[in-house]
Design an enzyme around this catalytic site. Structure first.
Site, mmCIF file in Angstrom:
data_model
loop_
_atom_site.group_PDB
_atom_site.id
_atom_site.type_symbol
_atom_site.label_atom_id
_atom_site.label_comp_id
_atom_site.label_asym_id
_atom_site.label_seq_id
_atom_site.Cartn_x
_atom_site.Cartn_y
_atom_site.Cartn_z
ATOM 1 N N SER A 6 -19.314 20.215 21.307
ATOM 2 C CA SER A 6 -18.451 21.370 21.541
ATOM 3 C C SER A 6 -19.230 22.613 21.162
ATOM 4 C CB SER A 6 -17.149 21.258 20.746
ATOM 5 O OG SER A 6 -17.404 21.068 19.365
ATOM 6 N N GLU A 54 -19.116 26.963 20.119
ATOM 7 C CA GLU A 54 -18.374 28.124 19.653
ATOM 8 C C GLU A 54 -18.963 29.392 20.248
ATOM 9 O OE1 GLU A 54 -17.095 28.659 15.437
ATOM 10 O OE2 GLU A 54 -18.384 30.447 15.551
ATOM 11 N N ASP A 83 -11.765 35.222 6.410
ATOM 12 C CA ASP A 83 -12.506 35.889 5.341
ATOM 13 C C ASP A 83 -11.642 36.965 4.691
ATOM 14 O OD1 ASP A 83 -14.789 34.381 5.853
ATOM 15 O OD2 ASP A 83 -15.527 35.823 7.346
ATOM 16 N N PHE A 115 -26.751 35.985 6.760
ATOM 17 C CA PHE A 115 -25.352 35.760 7.108
ATOM 18 C C PHE A 115 -24.817 34.474 6.476
ATOM 19 C CE2 PHE A 115 -22.404 33.570 10.017
ATOM 20 C CZ PHE A 115 -21.328 34.445 9.957
ATOM 21 N N HIS A 140 -20.731 20.134 16.778
ATOM 22 C CA HIS A 140 -20.186 21.430 17.169
ATOM 23 C C HIS A 140 -21.295 22.466 16.984
ATOM 24 C CE1 HIS A 140 -17.008 24.385 17.898
ATOM 25 N NE2 HIS A 140 -17.449 25.078 16.868
#
Length: 306
Positions: A23, A25, A117, A228, A278
């Site tokens: 999958s 994102e 977040d 990040f 993913h």
């Protein structure tokens, strides 16, 4: 194991495992150029026949609308199954319920339910909306109560959530999400496979049996990506960082190294029985396509997208 039957050479007992399920994102585009880039990426990756594709979600109104617009276009113009991200941040229960209803109305049957977040950014204190869902488990329960036919995926943390007291506390949270109706967990990115397997052992020891799908991020820009992911609690091993040394100004070599490292990670996971992945694409197709190819996944040339 997955139902797919295309073999991937992995060096297992007979040299092959079944074709992994994958999958992807994406994040909603902010500009026309980003929109074109996203759809170039979708066109490139759609023929790999992912199980679903997810689209991230921000707390602001304009970001919410971009997410909804992207999801709607995927439904309208492709054969892909979209999963809409949804968080608790900055909205009342009524507002979130309305968003869920809108998704259900256009045909969405999969939501990735997240707490989100802190409004002040990662590292600041989290505060929920006074009239909103108070936790990810609360959100999952709300979605399932409203539309029982919506599948809900949630997050998992091989290095535990940064705000969790310890792993027991973190897995308590996962258990609450499962009890609320979650049927899949997708992990935060990790680079040391041992972290994933130790986490999986902890989860299974608690009797949690939903799929724990590893989240994989090819590091297109290592320096930027490291900043990040570390803010979100992911550790970057020294051996991993060493592979990118001296490549800050060499994007082409950096891309080759990133593909090689990520492909090695997923192939090792596959050899140990992991059959679902993913990919955090960052709206780029090249590395994810190459890694999927090395997993034995081939494009379905007959599949048409916009």
């Amino acid at each position: 194991m997955t139902d797919a039957t295309m073999p991937a050479h992995t060096g297992g007992q007979d040299g092959y495992l079944k074709r992994p399920a994958i999958s992807f994102e994406f994040f909603p585009p902010k500009t026309e150029d980003m929109e074109r880039n996203l759809w170039d990426t979708i066109n490139r990756l759609a023929p790999l026949d992912p199980k679903f594709v997810s689209v991230t979600y921000g707390a602001g109104g304009s970001t919410r609308e971009r997410t909804h617009a992207t999801i709607s276009r995927i439904l309208k113009e492709t054969a892909l199954l979209p999963a809409a991200h949804l968080t608790c941040v900055g909205a009342s229960r009524g507002e979130i319920d309305e968003i869920v209803d809108r998704y259900h109305e256009v045909g969405v049957r999969h939501i990735v339910g997240l707490r989100g977040d802190p409004p002040g950014g990662i590292g600041t204190a989290y505060s929920s909306h006074p009239d909103g869902y108070q936790s990810s488990a609360d959100l999952v329960a709300g979605i399932k109560k409203r539309h029982g036919d919506i599948e809900v995926s949630v997050s998992a943390y091989p290095e535990k959530h940064p705000e969790a007291r310890d792993f027991d506390d973190d897995i308590d949270t996962l258990q609450a999400k499962v009890d609320a109706g979650a049927t899949r967990a997708i992990t935060q990115v990790f680079f040391d496979n041992d972290l994933y397997f130790r986490y999986l052992d902890r989860v299974r020891a608690r009797g949690i049996n939903i799929p724990i799908v590893p989240g994989i991020m090819p590091m297109h820009n290592f320096k930027q990506a490291r900043a990040f992911v570390t803010r979100a609690g992911t550790s970057v091993p020294d051996w991993f960082a060493a592979k990118f040394e001296g490549l800050d100004e060499d994007a082409e070599t950096r891309k080759l190294v990133a593909a090689t490292v990520a492909a090695g990670q997923v192939q090792k996971l596959a050899k140990h029985g992991v059959d679902t992945f993913h990919f955090y694409t960052m709206n780029r197709a090249d590395l994810v396509f190459a890694i999927s190819h090395l997993l034995g996944i081939r494009a379905k040339s007959a599949q048409k997208v916009a």
